[in-house]
Structures are given as C-alpha cells and as structure tokens.
Design a protein around this motif. Sequence first.
Motif, PDB file in Angstrom:
ATOM      1  N   SER A  58      20.803  -8.494   8.424  1.00  0.00           N
ATOM      2  CA  SER A  58      21.685  -9.529   7.892  1.00  0.00           C
ATOM      3  C   SER A  58      23.048  -8.892   7.665  1.00  0.00           C
ATOM      4  O   SER A  58      23.237  -7.693   7.898  1.00  0.00           O
ATOM      5  CB  SER A  58      21.134 -10.069   6.571  1.00  0.00           C
ATOM      6  OG  SER A  58      21.225  -9.084   5.559  1.00  0.00           O
ATOM      7  N   ASP A 100      21.494 -16.105   7.306  1.00  0.00           N
ATOM      8  CA  ASP A 100      20.567 -16.731   6.362  1.00  0.00           C
ATOM      9  C   ASP A 100      21.154 -18.000   5.759  1.00  0.00           C
ATOM     10  O   ASP A 100      20.694 -18.474   4.726  1.00  0.00           O
ATOM     11  CB  ASP A 100      20.180 -15.751   5.258  1.00  0.00           C
ATOM     12  CG  ASP A 100      21.387 -15.254   4.462  1.00  0.00           C
ATOM     13  OD1 ASP A 100      22.526 -15.724   4.729  1.00  0.00           O
ATOM     14  OD2 ASP A 100      21.204 -14.395   3.582  1.00  0.00           O
ATOM     15  N   ASN A 116      17.278 -21.155   0.718  1.00  0.00           N
ATOM     16  CA  ASN A 116      16.186 -20.303   0.252  1.00  0.00           C
ATOM     17  C   ASN A 116      15.304 -21.137  -0.669  1.00  0.00           C
ATOM     18  O   ASN A 116      15.740 -21.529  -1.760  1.00  0.00           O
ATOM     19  CB  ASN A 116      16.758 -19.101  -0.499  1.00  0.00           C
ATOM     20  CG  ASN A 116      15.693 -18.097  -0.895  1.00  0.00           C
ATOM     21  OD1 ASN A 116      14.502 -18.418  -0.928  1.00  0.00           O
ATOM     22  ND2 ASN A 116      16.090 -16.887  -1.211  1.00  0.00           N
ATOM     23  N   GLU A 120      20.177  -4.948   4.878  1.00  0.00           N
ATOM     24  CA  GLU A 120      20.931  -5.871   4.038  1.00  0.00           C
ATOM     25  C   GLU A 120      21.679  -5.058   2.984  1.00  0.00           C
ATOM     26  O   GLU A 120      21.478  -3.850   2.860  1.00  0.00           O
ATOM     27  CB  GLU A 120      20.024  -6.900   3.367  1.00  0.00           C
ATOM     28  CG  GLU A 120      19.121  -6.352   2.287  1.00  0.00           C
ATOM     29  CD  GLU A 120      18.404  -7.462   1.503  1.00  0.00           C
ATOM     30  OE1 GLU A 120      18.826  -8.627   1.601  1.00  0.00           O
ATOM     31  OE2 GLU A 120      17.441  -7.149   0.792  1.00  0.00           O
ATOM     32  N   THR A 133      14.207  -9.089  -2.577  1.00  0.00           N
ATOM     33  CA  THR A 133      14.169  -9.147  -1.109  1.00  0.00           C
ATOM     34  C   THR A 133      13.009  -9.998  -0.588  1.00  0.00           C
ATOM     35  O   THR A 133      13.196 -10.793   0.346  1.00  0.00           O
ATOM     36  CB  THR A 133      14.109  -7.727  -0.523  1.00  0.00           C
ATOM     37  OG1 THR A 133      15.281  -7.005  -0.944  1.00  0.00           O
ATOM     38  CG2 THR A 133      14.072  -7.753   0.990  1.00  0.00           C
ATOM     39  N   LYS A 191      14.765 -13.158   1.711  1.00  0.00           N
ATOM     40  CA  LYS A 191      15.863 -12.411   2.303  1.00  0.00           C
ATOM     41  C   LYS A 191      15.500 -11.986   3.739  1.00  0.00           C
ATOM     42  O   LYS A 191      14.335 -11.891   4.113  1.00  0.00           O
ATOM     43  CB  LYS A 191      16.179 -11.178   1.457  1.00  0.00           C
ATOM     44  CG  LYS A 191      16.624 -11.497   0.022  1.00  0.00           C
ATOM     45  CD  LYS A 191      17.939 -12.235   0.003  1.00  0.00           C
ATOM     46  CE  LYS A 191      18.424 -12.484  -1.407  1.00  0.00           C
ATOM     47  NZ  LYS A 191      18.838 -11.258  -2.102  1.00  0.00           N
TER      48      LYS A 191
END
Length: 430
Positions: free
Chosen positions: A34, A69, A219, A320, A327, A331
């Motif tokens: 990411s 994301d 998320n 990341e 995480t 993530k």
Amino acid sequence: MSAMSAPPSVPSASSACSASSPSSKLHRVVVAPSGFKESLSAQAAADAIAAGVRRVLPAAEIDRIPLVDGGEGTAVALAAATSGRLVALAATGPVGEPVGTHFALLGGRDTAVVEMAAVAGLSLVPRALRDPGATTTYGVGELIGAALDTGVRRILVGCGDSGTSDGGAGALQALGARLLDADGFELPPGGGELVRLAHVDPSGLDTRLKDTELLVACNPYNVLCGEQGVARVFGPQKGATPAQVEQLSAGLENWARVLTRDLGVVGTDLRGGPGTGASGGLGAGLAAVGARLLPRFDVLLDRLDLDARLARADLVLTAEGALDHQTPRGKVPAEVARRAKLHGRPVLALAGTLGEGAHDVPGVDACHGIMPAPMALADALSRAAELLTDATERALRMVLLGSRLPGRPAQAAEPRAAEVSGTQRPSSVR
C-alpha cells in the motif's frame, strides 16, 4: 624435502552462486504494497521495493501490484487499470479553502470514482490546522455532484486517509441537505458542531442521487460510535485532544440519531454498522442517502487479478507505513497475506514502524522495519523511498543467508485455514 601439498580449492563467487543456490529458487517476486501515508504512493512504494529486490536478485521477475485501499491514489490507480481518465477540478478542501483535486471516469464511462482523500485527506490539512472538530467533507459532496454532472450511473467513493471527523455532514450539505440547530440556523462546518444538530432537512438533496448507484469502498471494521467509534480510534491521529475526542464522539452519536430519524433510514445501523465510521464517519453520512457500504478490497481488487498473480509467486513482499495490531483490521498487508496463504506463498512485510502486534499479523511470515536508526519524522518522510529500497535489500539478504545456514529446520507446514482467517471478511456489508 617433500613437496608441499596443494592448498584446498576455494569455490569462486560464481560457482558459489550456482543454479542450486537459494537465490536461484526465487524466480518470481510479487511486490504488493500500500502507500505510505504522507510520503509514498502505492506505486512509488512498489518501485522502491522493486529497486531493492533488483540489488539482490537481478535476474528475478518482479511483478509490481501497487494496491489501494480507498485512500490516496485510488482514483489514479483505478483509472489506469481500466483505461479511464482523470477529471481535474477545484473543490472545497478540508480546512475550507479551495484545493485542486480530481475524480476518475473508469473505462466504459458508466462509473466514476471519487477519492475522498483527494479533497479531504489528512495530507491536505496543514499540521498547524489539524483540528478534526473543524475540518469538513464538503468537497467530497462537490466531487459527487461533479461526477453526477457527467451522467454516470454509478459512483464509487473510496474511503481512507481522511483528515475529517464530521460524519459526512459536509458532503451532505454540498449535496443540498440543510443541517439546522434548535433555533433553525444552519450549522457551520466540522464535527465539533454536530452536538448542536437538531434537525436535518433533506428536501434540497440532489434528486439525481435516487437514480444513481452510490457505492462506498470502506473498511468494514470502522464504525461510527461506541468505544471503538471513529472519533476514539482515529481522532487523536488527526490532531484531536482528549476533550475533543469526547466532543466528537458525542456529536457523532447525535448525528446518527438525527439522521436516522429525519431521513427515515431503515435497515442500516448508522451508529454501529460495518463501515459507518469510514473516513471520519463519511460512510454513515452517505449510507443515510442510500449508499451501499462494501468491503473495500472486494470492490477495489477485483480488476487486478491479484489472486492469480500471488499464486505464481515464489515470494510476496508487501508494505505499509505502520505494521501493528490494527493491521489485521482491514489493512493491505493483512489482505495480501491472507490471499497469499491461500496459495501457500511466503510473505515478508516491510513497514515504516513496527508497533505492538506487528509480529502477529496472520499470514505474514516475517516483518522488517525500514528505519536504520532514529531520525526526525520530516527526514523519514522525505527519504521514504530510499529507506524502503535499502530495507528491502537488507531483508532479502537476511532471507538468503538464513536459507544457507546448516541444519535449518524443515519447512513449516502450510497454515491451517483457522490460522489465517482473522482477516477474512464477508463478501458484502449491508
């Protein structure tokens, strides 16, 4: 005098690195990071890691898969993946000043992508002005309106990297809703004002929203209210003091209550439903006007053929900004690791910082911090690409060294499904 015996032969460097050497077994390396917030885009992170791989494995095939994301870089990445294009414009930034921004029209031109971070992201909030009680998502609503002007039938809103905590109130105001206090006056911008909200008047909302499919890639672990509510979890990262966290939490509780009542929300729990806390509560605000909240990786990764590319890898590298106990809660490294383990692939994660829980991310076999020594945050951000490349080289050299040690233990059995299911999520969020 007897002849001196010849010294034992020493293999040359070239013969030591023969076809049977460990490096020869790493033919294909997948690089799937990411972005690093406020320093590297996902593409820049992938390029930096690939440069480090090349130093150690110059002959390896490197498959770069920069992953988004929903946060910074989402619109650019999806436009590129679909042969679409970006539409540049000016809109209201998170502190109320105009900013240059964009949205994407995907190939086929029936779908637009609005990246909230491109108009209300934390990177657009000067450090001296980081007050999540005052920042606004008004520009997000403006981008949605501009996307509606193009005639698209579907708008995908990417959530992540936000600098706001207004529950999407600003976005709804930009789309025509009126937020009124007990005396009938319009509320000023910011989540800090939501404790005074008495009524939402939806009569001026853009009517085109009813005929447009509005999807929010978010998320699902982020919820609006409660002890794990977005103000408590992310407010301090955006500059909130402990007192402001309590004020924001109370305001978002009131926001969920009034929105549910005045917009007649049925079947969606704006207070605690999955994804309602996305981007400072933007998920809840958009859900109130009919948006569907969907797990971001289900929406964003289906165009990248990620699973098939991971299946062909000998080694998977992900990364990341911070690897820690959060995480596994949606993530990128956790998602990459989960998918890689479905194919039995080893995963090495790189991170700017390794926090509590960094070594316990399901599916990650090893992790490595990129900081070689303590340094100022500004220096680390400016040197992020260099640090990431160097750290990749160091980590891979350790991997190769470990594989040459005598008497190393046999390869561990493949993880059971239960061991990597911590990052599994439902295919949709209602």
